[in-house]
Structures are given as C-alpha cells and as structure tokens.
Design an enzyme around this catalytic site. Structure first.
Site, PDB file in Angstrom:
ATOM      1  N   ILE A   1     -31.525-100.376 -34.150  1.00 58.00           N
ATOM      2  CA  ILE A   1     -32.363-100.481 -32.940  1.00 58.00           C
ATOM      3  C   ILE A   1     -33.821-100.770 -33.326  1.00 58.00           C
ATOM      4  O   ILE A   1     -34.259-100.468 -34.440  1.00 58.00           O
ATOM      5  CB  ILE A   1     -32.277 -99.196 -32.094  1.00 58.00           C
TER       6      ILE A   1
ATOM      7  N   TYR B   1     -31.527 -97.934 -26.936  1.00 65.53           N
ATOM      8  CA  TYR B   1     -30.337 -98.624 -26.425  1.00 65.53           C
ATOM      9  C   TYR B   1     -30.501 -99.106 -24.989  1.00 65.53           C
ATOM     10  O   TYR B   1     -29.584 -99.719 -24.443  1.00 65.53           O
ATOM     11  CB  TYR B   1     -29.117 -97.707 -26.542  1.00 65.53           C
TER      12      TYR B   1
ATOM     13  N   PHE C   1     -35.189 -88.978 -33.552  1.00 66.21           N
ATOM     14  CA  PHE C   1     -34.469 -89.045 -34.831  1.00 66.21           C
ATOM     15  C   PHE C   1     -35.301 -88.386 -35.925  1.00 66.21           C
ATOM     16  O   PHE C   1     -36.522 -88.599 -35.992  1.00 66.21           O
ATOM     17  CB  PHE C   1     -34.214 -90.499 -35.250  1.00 66.21           C
TER      18      PHE C   1
ATOM     19  N   PHE D   1     -26.386 -86.028 -31.190  1.00 69.08           N
ATOM     20  CA  PHE D   1     -25.282 -86.935 -30.886  1.00 69.08           C
ATOM     21  C   PHE D   1     -24.731 -87.616 -32.135  1.00 69.08           C
ATOM     22  O   PHE D   1     -23.646 -88.185 -32.115  1.00 69.08           O
ATOM     23  CB  PHE D   1     -25.691 -87.995 -29.849  1.00 69.08           C
ATOM     24  N   ASP D   2     -25.475 -87.558 -33.247  1.00 64.16           N
ATOM     25  CA  ASP D   2     -24.985 -88.154 -34.490  1.00 64.16           C
ATOM     26  C   ASP D   2     -25.829 -87.633 -35.644  1.00 64.16           C
ATOM     27  O   ASP D   2     -27.045 -87.432 -35.493  1.00 64.16           O
ATOM     28  CB  ASP D   2     -25.074 -89.682 -34.423  1.00 64.16           C
TER      29      ASP D   2
ATOM     30  N   TYR E   1     -30.089 -89.085 -41.644  1.00 66.29           N
ATOM     31  CA  TYR E   1     -30.711 -88.999 -40.314  1.00 66.29           C
ATOM     32  C   TYR E   1     -29.962 -88.014 -39.430  1.00 66.29           C
ATOM     33  O   TYR E   1     -28.797 -87.688 -39.652  1.00 66.29           O
ATOM     34  CB  TYR E   1     -30.708 -90.373 -39.636  1.00 66.29           C
TER      35      TYR E   1
END
Length: 253
Positions: free
Chosen positions: A200, A226, A244, A182-183, A172
């Site tokens: 989530i 979140y 994502f 961010f990731d 991902y």
C-alpha cells in the site's frame, strides 16, 4: 335472649362454612393453575427440542453450513441484523415457487439497501480516521508528511534507506484504530519480504524514509491504505485508517 344467641351461632356457622368453601375453591384453583403451568412448560420444552439443530442429520448439517456462509457474506457487506422469520419464510416460498416478490425486484431492493448501508458505514469510518489523525498529528512525537502519512520513531536505525527498486525484509503488526490486530508477522514468528512498491502507498512512502534497523509506528490514512475496497475478507473495513508497527530488518539483493 336464647333466640338471639341461636341466630348469632347460625350466622357464625354460615360465615365459617363460606370461608371454608372459598378456601377450598382457592386451593382447587391453585392446583389447576399448577397443572396448566406444567402442561405449558412441557409444550415449550417440546417446541425448544424441535428447534435444536442436529448436526448429525445431513440435511440439517448442510442447511446450517449454508447459513454460516450466507451469514458471513452478509456481515462482510455491512448487514448486522435481519428479520430471521421473514428470511426463512422467503427461502421456503422460493423452494415452493410461492414467492411474494419477483426476483428482479428482490435483487434491486437488496442491492440498493446494501449500497446505502455500506455508504453510511464508509462515511463513518472515513470520518473516524480523519478525527483520529487530526488529533494524533498534534502530538510532539508524531511526524506528518505532505501526503498525510504519520509516523513515530520507536527505534532509530542507522543502516541504508531502501529505494523504490529494492526488496525489503520486515517484521510488522497491523492494527485498526481501536487496537484490534488484523495481521502480524511477529505473532507468526516469521518476517516477510516484498518489493517496496508492492504494498500500500503508506508503506511504500514510509519504507523509503526508514534506515535499516529502524522500528516505526505508522498511522496511515485510508487513501494511502486500502480505501473503499477494504481488505482481509472484511478484517479491514472500507475507508479504514490503519496503524502498523514496522521493523525494517534489511534490504535484500
């Protein structure tokens, strides 16, 4: 006639002498100004040198490190500017026990200000996400579910579809609406495994719709992400809608 000529010569001499004196005075003034300018510059250079941080000095190093920690905490709370002179003065006053405001009053003021700031940022982030998703949902290649989750099928898989009790393996990349990553397991070069219900809400819902081998782009509303708490130590702001790219590699037994 001679007398007139003499008067004219005398007048001319006086004029030339006056001009020469003014020129000399001007040169003297310029010289003095240059001297004063050099003196002021030397003082400014000295002041600047005194303000420079010497991280070889233990006290300065500790003080700077302490400031880095406090600065990051303030940024994470939504504070993006301070009156640095007032901040430094308050720190000094506390150390000298000469503070101009009781601690209880100071704490109340800080908490109220931060809460108001965070609420304003949260409202803007929430509204930003709603606008984005409303526009995105009108695209022909976007599917919107009853919950508000949106997805685009990048690669259609034909494997089994996970259920809530399954553990899955995925690659991902997570992004904010402006495209900032961010990731990413892709960037790390290592896929990740987790329970379908251990993530989530937006992911849990999407994974139970994706056949193994699929790659989808998810557009997740803040209430399926979140929400008000944010995540990632400030990387994901409160009330942020997220994007994502998810590749479902397999279901683990």
């Amino acid at each position: 006639m001679n007398r007139i000529f003499i008067v004219m010569i005398a007048t001319l001499f006086i004029t030339i002498s006056g001009f020469s004196q003014k020129k000399k005075d001007l040169i003297d003034q310029v010289t003095q100004l240059k001297s004063k300018t050099a003196e002021m510059q030397a003082k400014l250079d000295k002041m600047q040198a005194e303000k420079e941080i010497n991280l070889e000095d233990e006290l300065q190093k500790f003080s700077y490190a302490f400031g880095v920690g406090m600065g990051n905490n303030l940024k994470n709370m939504g504070i993006d500017s301070l009156s640095y002179d007032s901040f430094a003065a308050a720190m000094r006053d506390v150390m000298l026990e000469q503070e101009k405001m009781p601690l209880s009053e100071a704490q109340n003021l800080v908490q109220t200000t931060i809460a108001a700031k965070q609420e304003a940022v949260a409202k803007e982030k929430s509204a930003e996400g709603e606008r984005f998703l409303a526009e995105n949902g009108r695209k022909a290649n976007i599917t919107t579910t009853e919950s508000g989750l949106q997805y685009e099928i990048l690669t259609a898989g034909n494997g089994p579809i996970p259920i809530s009790a399954d553990k899955v393996k995925v690659h991902y990349t997570g992004m904010l609406l402006d495209g900032k990553v961010f990731d990413s397991s892709v960037e790390r070069g290592e896929p990740i495994s987790f329970d379908v219900i251990g993530v989530i809400k937006g992911w849990t819902e999407a994974l139970q719709l994706m056949p193994v081998g699929s790659k989808w782009k998810l557009f997740i509303p803040q209430d399926l992400a979140y929400g008000p708490r944010g995540a990632g130590g400030g990387e994901i702001p409160p009330y942020a809608a997220l994007i994502f790219e998810v590749e479902l590699l397999g279901i683990e037994k």
